[in-house]
Design a protein around this motif. Sequence first.
Motif, short mmCIF file in Angstrom:
data_model
loop_
_atom_site.label_atom_id
_atom_site.label_comp_id
_atom_site.label_asym_id
_atom_site.label_seq_id
_atom_site.Cartn_x
_atom_site.Cartn_y
_atom_site.Cartn_z
N ASN A 143 0.84 -1.20 0.00
CA ASN A 143 0.00 0.00 0.00
C ASN A 143 0.87 1.25 0.00
OD1 ASN A 143 0.54 0.88 2.87
ND2 ASN A 143 -0.33 -1.15 3.26
N LEU A 144 0.24 2.38 -0.26
CA LEU A 144 0.96 3.65 -0.41
C LEU A 144 1.63 4.08 0.89
CD1 LEU A 144 1.75 6.17 -2.01
CD2 LEU A 144 -0.48 7.14 -1.42
N ASP A 145 0.95 3.91 2.02
CA ASP A 145 1.52 4.38 3.29
C ASP A 145 2.84 3.68 3.60
OD1 ASP A 145 -0.41 6.26 3.80
OD2 ASP A 145 -1.68 4.90 4.95
N ASP A 146 2.92 2.37 3.35
CA ASP A 146 4.16 1.64 3.57
C ASP A 146 5.27 2.19 2.67
OD1 ASP A 146 3.05 0.05 5.47
OD2 ASP A 146 2.77 -1.69 4.18
N CYS A 147 4.89 2.50 1.44
CA CYS A 147 5.84 3.05 0.48
C CYS A 147 6.34 4.42 0.93
CB CYS A 147 5.15 3.15 -0.88
SG CYS A 147 6.21 3.75 -2.20
N LEU A 148 5.44 5.25 1.44
CA LEU A 148 5.81 6.60 1.89
C LEU A 148 6.76 6.55 3.08
CD1 LEU A 148 2.32 8.39 1.72
CD2 LEU A 148 4.28 8.81 0.23
N GLU A 149 6.55 5.58 3.96
CA GLU A 149 7.32 5.51 5.20
C GLU A 149 8.63 4.74 5.05
OE1 GLU A 149 4.63 3.74 7.94
OE2 GLU A 149 3.15 5.37 7.77
N ALA A 150 8.76 4.00 3.96
CA ALA A 150 9.91 3.11 3.79
C ALA A 150 11.22 3.89 3.71
CB ALA A 150 9.73 2.28 2.54
N ASP A 151 12.27 3.31 4.28
CA ASP A 151 13.59 3.93 4.19
C ASP A 151 14.46 3.28 3.11
OD1 ASP A 151 14.10 1.53 5.36
OD2 ASP A 151 15.03 2.33 7.17
#
Length: 296
Positions: free
Chosen positions: A61-69
């Motif tokens: 999902n997008l949120d995981d992508c946004l938070e990923a380092d």
Amino acid sequence: MEYNITKLQNEKGLDIDIIKITNSNNYSFSFYTFGGYMSEACIPSSSNPSEVEDVLLGYGNLDDCLEADGYFNSIIGRVCNRIGKSKFTLNGEEYKLYSNTSPDHLHGGKEGFNKKIWKIEDINKSEKSIKVTLTYHSKHLEENYPGNLDCTTTYELNNNNEIIISFNAITDQDTIINMTNHNYWNFHGHKNNYKDITNHIVKISSDHICETDEGSIPTGKLLDVANTKFDLNNDFEINQSFLVNGGIDHNYVLKGHSIDKVVAYIYSKITGMGVEYSTDQPGIQFYTGNMMKESY
């Protein structure tokens, strides 16, 4: 050939589009305007073309992508890979960069192109292909790189089942730039055969790799791959021993390269799914995930 665009908005109010392109053979891939992040690449079954399997590792999902380092499946820039001691000299002036892998600089710094929202500039559809052009303006001294930079990335899918990625940049002063794509593949797919990357067959047409030091910084020397684990001129099957002993994360110097010449391929021995690579660049990076988080 067809495409669709879905508009997403997360709780932070970011307006992000996801674009899906599907060709006439039911091959498809999807990507976000956030970092050009490719969320899936689907290959149809040879026995039933309506059944597809995703072969791209990534976030659900997008949120995981946004938070990923990490840098899964994104546009990498301004400069991909590592810059030793986070600095370079250009026209007699030294530029200090952010040390995100201290003491070195990796994949564009604190917030590289993989964390920027790109704009859909153009969509070109024909009977045989669909091209989506994304643009991003990188301001002078963003991440302390000199020059205003107008960047263009074009994603294309055609009916030859080719994903074609093209990068272009125009600057108003001397600078350095080396953009790339950073996809993570597993051609066992995500269904019944999903596992680590053992039982993949790889071949790279190269007699030399770029030597790196203990921090994976290029030394400027080229090493002959003959009689080493880096020799992939013939089909090599990835096994557990290979992965346990560090795998590979090196740039291969290609024997010859053009858009029309296959310089490398990798495929699953179990599913038969895989990819062939061609490029107009003199090198290709091969990474077996040896520094990925254990949870991945």
